[in-house]
Design a protein around this motif. Structure first.
Motif, PDB file in Angstrom:
ATOM      1  N   LEU A  75       0.817  -1.205   0.000  1.00  0.00           N
ATOM      2  CA  LEU A  75       0.000   0.000   0.000  1.00  0.00           C
ATOM      3  C   LEU A  75       0.858   1.265   0.000  1.00  0.00           C
ATOM      4  CD1 LEU A  75      -2.691  -1.010   2.649  1.00  0.00           C
ATOM      5  CD2 LEU A  75      -2.991  -0.946   0.177  1.00  0.00           C
ATOM      6  N   TRP A  76       0.477   2.210  -0.853  1.00  0.00           N
ATOM      7  CA  TRP A  76       1.106   3.529  -0.854  1.00  0.00           C
ATOM      8  C   TRP A  76       0.728   4.263   0.429  1.00  0.00           C
ATOM      9  CZ3 TRP A  76       4.519   6.365  -3.673  1.00  0.00           C
ATOM     10  CH2 TRP A  76       4.542   7.734  -3.443  1.00  0.00           C
ATOM     11  N   ASN A  77       1.710   4.885   1.066  1.00  0.00           N
ATOM     12  CA  ASN A  77       1.452   5.622   2.300  1.00  0.00           C
ATOM     13  C   ASN A  77       1.577   7.121   2.018  1.00  0.00           C
ATOM     14  OD1 ASN A  77       1.801   6.943   4.900  1.00  0.00           O
ATOM     15  ND2 ASN A  77       2.107   4.902   5.763  1.00  0.00           N
ATOM     16  N   PRO A  78       0.474   7.881   2.066  1.00  0.00           N
ATOM     17  CA  PRO A  78       0.525   9.307   1.715  1.00  0.00           C
ATOM     18  C   PRO A  78       1.257  10.150   2.740  1.00  0.00           C
ATOM     19  CG  PRO A  78      -1.635   8.754   2.583  1.00  0.00           C
ATOM     20  CD  PRO A  78      -0.891   7.453   2.446  1.00  0.00           C
ATOM     21  N   PHE A  79       1.411   9.651   3.973  1.00  0.00           N
ATOM     22  CA  PHE A  79       2.167  10.381   4.986  1.00  0.00           C
ATOM     23  C   PHE A  79       3.673  10.291   4.731  1.00  0.00           C
ATOM     24  CE2 PHE A  79      -1.777   9.355   7.268  1.00  0.00           C
ATOM     25  CZ  PHE A  79      -2.110  10.597   7.790  1.00  0.00           C
ATOM     26  N   LEU A  80       4.099   9.192   4.088  1.00  0.00           N
ATOM     27  CA  LEU A  80       5.525   8.939   3.900  1.00  0.00           C
ATOM     28  C   LEU A  80       6.004   9.265   2.492  1.00  0.00           C
ATOM     29  CD1 LEU A  80       5.692   5.456   5.690  1.00  0.00           C
ATOM     30  CD2 LEU A  80       6.249   7.691   6.670  1.00  0.00           C
ATOM     31  N   GLY A  81       5.111   9.157   1.521  1.00  0.00           N
ATOM     32  CA  GLY A  81       5.515   9.377   0.136  1.00  0.00           C
ATOM     33  C   GLY A  81       6.133   8.163  -0.508  1.00  0.00           C
ATOM     34  N   TYR A  82       5.919   6.974   0.083  1.00  0.00           N
ATOM     35  CA  TYR A  82       6.373   5.721  -0.511  1.00  0.00           C
ATOM     36  C   TYR A  82       5.547   4.581   0.101  1.00  0.00           C
ATOM     37  CZ  TYR A  82       9.283   5.887   3.763  1.00  0.00           C
ATOM     38  OH  TYR A  82       9.728   6.010   5.049  1.00  0.00           O
ATOM     39  N   ARG A  83       5.852   3.367  -0.310  1.00  0.00           N
ATOM     40  CA  ARG A  83       5.106   2.192   0.157  1.00  0.00           C
ATOM     41  C   ARG A  83       5.790   1.585   1.384  1.00  0.00           C
ATOM     42  NH1 ARG A  83       1.829   0.863  -4.409  1.00  0.00           N
ATOM     43  NH2 ARG A  83       2.673   1.769  -6.324  1.00  0.00           N
ATOM     44  N   ARG A  84       4.976   1.124   2.322  1.00  0.00           N
ATOM     45  CA  ARG A  84       5.492   0.450   3.513  1.00  0.00           C
ATOM     46  C   ARG A  84       4.585  -0.730   3.831  1.00  0.00           C
ATOM     47  NH1 ARG A  84       6.815   3.725   8.906  1.00  0.00           N
ATOM     48  NH2 ARG A  84       8.720   4.087   7.694  1.00  0.00           N
ATOM     49  N   GLN A  85       5.178  -1.906   4.016  1.00  0.00           N
ATOM     50  CA  GLN A  85       4.388  -3.097   4.313  1.00  0.00           C
ATOM     51  C   GLN A  85       4.270  -3.295   5.824  1.00  0.00           C
ATOM     52  OE1 GLN A  85       2.361  -5.004   2.864  1.00  0.00           O
ATOM     53  NE2 GLN A  85       2.080  -6.372   4.602  1.00  0.00           N
ATOM     54  N   ALA A  86       3.049  -3.141   6.327  1.00  0.00           N
ATOM     55  CA  ALA A  86       2.771  -3.323   7.755  1.00  0.00           C
ATOM     56  C   ALA A  86       1.421  -4.004   7.897  1.00  0.00           C
ATOM     57  CB  ALA A  86       2.785  -1.976   8.475  1.00  0.00           C
ATOM     58  N   GLU A  87       1.147  -4.534   9.090  1.00  0.00           N
ATOM     59  CA  GLU A  87      -0.101  -5.294   9.242  1.00  0.00           C
ATOM     60  C   GLU A  87      -0.423  -5.548  10.710  1.00  0.00           C
ATOM     61  OE1 GLU A  87       1.300  -8.544   6.940  1.00  0.00           O
ATOM     62  OE2 GLU A  87       2.153  -9.623   8.644  1.00  0.00           O
ATOM     63  N   TRP A  88      -1.708  -5.760  10.970  1.00  0.00           N
ATOM     64  CA  TRP A  88      -2.142  -6.355  12.228  1.00  0.00           C
ATOM     65  C   TRP A  88      -1.916  -7.858  12.129  1.00  0.00           C
ATOM     66  CZ3 TRP A  88      -7.709  -3.878  12.463  1.00  0.00           C
ATOM     67  CH2 TRP A  88      -7.601  -2.544  12.874  1.00  0.00           C
ATOM     68  N   CYS A  89      -1.652  -8.482  13.269  1.00  0.00           N
ATOM     69  CA  CYS A  89      -1.454  -9.934  13.313  1.00  0.00           C
ATOM     70  C   CYS A  89      -2.003 -10.463  14.633  1.00  0.00           C
ATOM     71  CB  CYS A  89       0.036 -10.263  13.172  1.00  0.00           C
ATOM     72  SG  CYS A  89       0.455 -12.003  13.448  1.00  0.00           S
ATOM     73  N   ASP A  90      -2.685 -11.595  14.585  1.00  0.00           N
ATOM     74  CA  ASP A  90      -3.243 -12.160  15.816  1.00  0.00           C
ATOM     75  C   ASP A  90      -2.234 -12.991  16.590  1.00  0.00           C
ATOM     76  OD1 ASP A  90      -3.039 -14.443  14.252  1.00  0.00           O
ATOM     77  OD2 ASP A  90      -5.047 -15.187  14.745  1.00  0.00           O
ATOM     78  N   HIS A  91      -0.958 -12.990  16.120  1.00  0.00           N
ATOM     79  CA  HIS A  91       0.118 -13.746  16.784  1.00  0.00           C
ATOM     80  C   HIS A  91      -0.139 -15.246  16.718  1.00  0.00           C
ATOM     81  CE1 HIS A  91       3.245 -13.844  20.241  1.00  0.00           C
ATOM     82  NE2 HIS A  91       3.842 -13.648  19.080  1.00  0.00           N
ATOM     83  N   GLY A  92      -0.915 -15.659  15.713  1.00  0.00           N
ATOM     84  CA  GLY A  92      -1.281 -17.067  15.590  1.00  0.00           C
ATOM     85  C   GLY A  92      -0.121 -17.984  15.313  1.00  0.00           C
ATOM     86  N   GLU A  93       1.004 -17.434  14.845  1.00  0.00           N
ATOM     87  CA  GLU A  93       2.167 -18.268  14.557  1.00  0.00           C
ATOM     88  C   GLU A  93       2.732 -18.928  15.809  1.00  0.00           C
ATOM     89  OE1 GLU A  93       3.711 -13.982  14.970  1.00  0.00           O
ATOM     90  OE2 GLU A  93       1.966 -15.017  14.119  1.00  0.00           O
ATOM     91  N   THR A  94       2.364 -18.432  16.994  1.00  0.00           N
ATOM     92  CA  THR A  94       2.859 -19.014  18.247  1.00  0.00           C
ATOM     93  C   THR A  94       1.900 -20.051  18.814  1.00  0.00           C
ATOM     94  OG1 THR A  94       1.848 -17.279  19.612  1.00  0.00           O
ATOM     95  CG2 THR A  94       4.073 -16.879  18.780  1.00  0.00           C
ATOM     96  N   TYR A  95       0.810 -20.309  18.116  1.00  0.00           N
ATOM     97  CA  TYR A  95      -0.187 -21.280  18.570  1.00  0.00           C
ATOM     98  C   TYR A  95      -0.220 -22.458  17.602  1.00  0.00           C
ATOM     99  CZ  TYR A  95      -1.865 -17.341  21.384  1.00  0.00           C
ATOM    100  OH  TYR A  95      -1.960 -16.293  22.264  1.00  0.00           O
ATOM    101  N   PRO A  96      -0.690 -23.623  18.060  1.00  0.00           N
ATOM    102  CA  PRO A  96      -0.795 -24.768  17.152  1.00  0.00           C
ATOM    103  C   PRO A  96      -1.759 -24.474  15.995  1.00  0.00           C
ATOM    104  CG  PRO A  96      -1.071 -25.438  19.453  1.00  0.00           C
ATOM    105  CD  PRO A  96      -1.107 -23.953  19.445  1.00  0.00           C
ATOM    106  N   LEU A  97      -1.471 -25.052  14.823  1.00  0.00           N
ATOM    107  CA  LEU A  97      -2.361 -24.880  13.676  1.00  0.00           C
ATOM    108  C   LEU A  97      -3.754 -25.441  13.966  1.00  0.00           C
ATOM    109  CD1 LEU A  97       0.023 -25.821  10.719  1.00  0.00           C
ATOM    110  CD2 LEU A  97      -0.918 -23.563  11.201  1.00  0.00           C
ATOM    111  N   SER A  98      -3.834 -26.388  14.887  1.00  0.00           N
ATOM    112  CA  SER A  98      -5.115 -27.017  15.205  1.00  0.00           C
ATOM    113  C   SER A  98      -5.972 -26.187  16.159  1.00  0.00           C
ATOM    114  CB  SER A  98      -4.880 -28.395  15.825  1.00  0.00           C
ATOM    115  OG  SER A  98      -4.073 -28.286  16.996  1.00  0.00           O
ATOM    116  N   GLN A  99      -5.410 -25.083  16.687  1.00  0.00           N
ATOM    117  CA  GLN A  99      -6.154 -24.284  17.653  1.00  0.00           C
ATOM    118  C   GLN A  99      -7.146 -23.371  16.952  1.00  0.00           C
ATOM    119  OE1 GLN A  99      -4.105 -22.599  20.988  1.00  0.00           O
ATOM    120  NE2 GLN A  99      -5.224 -20.658  20.856  1.00  0.00           N
ATOM    121  N   ASP A 100      -8.322 -23.250  17.522  1.00  0.00           N
ATOM    122  CA  ASP A 100      -9.340 -22.329  17.018  1.00  0.00           C
ATOM    123  C   ASP A 100      -9.027 -20.934  17.537  1.00  0.00           C
ATOM    124  OD1 ASP A 100     -11.552 -21.147  15.978  1.00  0.00           O
ATOM    125  OD2 ASP A 100     -12.985 -22.066  17.353  1.00  0.00           O
TER     126      ASP A 100
END
Length: 470
Positions: free
Chosen positions: A183-208
């Motif tokens: 995504l283009w960031n109009p505050f920065l004048g370039y693209r920056r890759q950022a995101e929310w994450c539920d931290h699911g990588e630290t939990y088993p794949l089988s967990q709901d």
């Protein structure tokens, strides 16, 4: 089956010209050939072996004869011919069907609207024009892109099925990127890759769960498009490919609003999360969608009817983790606010508006295309309109493109509809980039605090580099 395909390619994918062994689709045909789809590897055609082989001898036979299976990308059927333009009678029939829609949308309403794979990170003015959150763009904080937060409010949280001290993670993965999917960031004048994450990588794949949630409160009457942008930036590596989400929108339980959320205490947020999910999930979702195979970046859209508070769930769905790059809200129908007249937030007064639609035409087909397009814009507040929107709008584009050589107004009509449907070409990409650059320069020139901050950071990092090189 998928497991058999994986056995076939153990240690062999590069020799067969395959980038990976991650099988996503298998189409078994009645002839001697079958098609296998790979994640990021396209479609591969496999020839059936001359004689049947069992699983035990599969690897042995493959080692004896490397030609049992082969890649053949040059003998697929030709692409079908372009779609024929609709007749004026067909366009009129669509118009009649829209005119019959009289029942207004319910006060609390949501419906899946569709997706956009072409816009990617060139979203300013195209996928978004009114209000948005760039998730974690200045981690640990988000960036709000709006003229005002008076009409929309959000609160984000993760579901209750998480460790006691866990919260939404706000990651910046690429500080600066030229990748168009970012995504283009109009505050920065370039693209920056950022995101929310539920931290699911630290939990088993089988967990709901844990899952991502956010409350969205709409405080102004109208019909709105709620968009979310997903980009699986590292989706060709290991478990990062295992991202497949369910999107659900629920009505707010018990007339909850964003003013009733807890303070910043983690324990209070955990209690709120547990209570919110238990209450919301007692009701069926108003609308559902799905996100998968989104390495190319995809905008997912829903239509909602305000005023109201909605709970949006991005269900981890037993994926590696749950990520989200942006949430955006735009008006589709209703009285515009004063702020909406100022153009796209942050980049104004530089305008990036849709090309104007001509008003007069010399042929009946173009006049009917224009009438149908206006009717589509004016029926967003009517029940059952969404199921007709996409088909009818594509029909207008095909018809307008067919008549584009008949005159300047016809050419302008085709171009304007193409722009509004986000059917990009290279000239549009170039103009978008140039406009965003001019907008950034104006933002920089007129914002003294921003200039001082940037110059301060430049001096600081220059000093750090000098000390490191001594």
């Amino acid at each position: 089956d998928s497991q058999t395909c994986k056995q076939l390619f153990v240690g062999e994918p590069k020799k067969l010209g395959l980038p990976d062994i991650f099988v996503t689709k298998i189409l078994i045909s009645n002839d001697d050939n079958s098609l296998v789809g790979f994640y990021g590897g396209g479609i591969v055609k496999f020839k059936k072996p001359d004689k049947s082989i069992d699983r035990k001898s599969l690897k042995t036979n493959l080692n004896k004869d490397r030609k049992i299976f082969f890649v053949a990308q040059n003998d697929f059927p030709k692409l079908p011919s372009p779609i024929k333009p609709p007749t004026i009678e067909e366009l009129k029939l669509m118009q009649t069907q829209l005119d019959k829609l009289q029942t207004p949308l319910p006060k609390i309403y949501a419906e899946y609207y569709g997706e956009d794979w072409k816009t990617q990170g060139d979203w300013m003015g195209r996928a978004f024009r009114d209000w948005a959150i760039m998730c974690a763009a200045v981690s640990p904080f988000d960036q709000h892109i709006s003229h005002s937060d008076r009409h929309y409010t959000t609160y984000d949280f993760i579901g209750p099925n998480h460790n006691g001290n866990d919260v939404i993670r706000r990651w910046i993965h690429w500080m600066k990127s030229d990748d168009r999917r970012v995504l283009w960031n109009p505050f920065l004048g370039y693209r920056r890759q950022a995101e929310w994450c539920d931290h699911g990588e630290t939990y088993p794949l089988s967990q709901d769960g844990p899952d991502l949630w956010y409350m969205l409160e709409i405080k102004h009457e109208g019909t709105f498009r709620v968009g979310m942008y997903f980009f699986n930036k590292d989706g060709h590596d290991g478990n990062n490919r295992l991202r497949d989400y369910i999107l659900e929108i629920y009505p707010s339980p018990n007339e909850w609003t964003t003013n009733m959320t807890p303070n910043q205490s983690i324990n209070e947020w955990r209690k709120f999360s547990r209570q919110a999910e238990s209450q919301v999930l007692k009701m069926p979702p108003l609308a559902k969608g799905r996100v998968r195979d989104f390495w190319g970046g995809v905008h997912k859209y829903f239509v909602v009817s305000g005023v109201g508070t909605y709970y949006v769930k991005v269900d981890r769905n037993y994926s590696f983790n749950t990520i989200l790059s942006a949430v955006m809200v735009d008006r589709l129908y209703g009285e515009p606010t004063w702020y909406e007249q100022n153009g796209v937030p942050i980049i104004n007064p530089i305008r990036y508006d849709p090309p104007p639609l001509p008003e007069s035409f010399d042929n009946r087909e173009s006049r009917q295309v224009m009438l149908l397009w206006k009717s589509l814009d004016n029926c967003y507040n009517k029940k059952s309109n969404i199921e007709k929107q996409r088909k009818a709008r594509i029909a207008t584009y095909v018809a307008a493109s067919h008549n584009a050589e008949l005159g300047e107004n016809e050419k302008q009509l085709a171009y304007s509809i193409k722009w509004r449907l986000n059917q990009w070409d290279n000239s549009q990409r170039k103009k978008c980039y140039e406009t965003m650059q001019r907008a950034w320069q104006h933002f920089y020139d007129t914002n003294e605090g921003l200039r001082e901050s940037i110059e301060s950071h430049k001096k600081r990092f220059s000093k750090i580099l000098q000390e490191r090189t001594r």
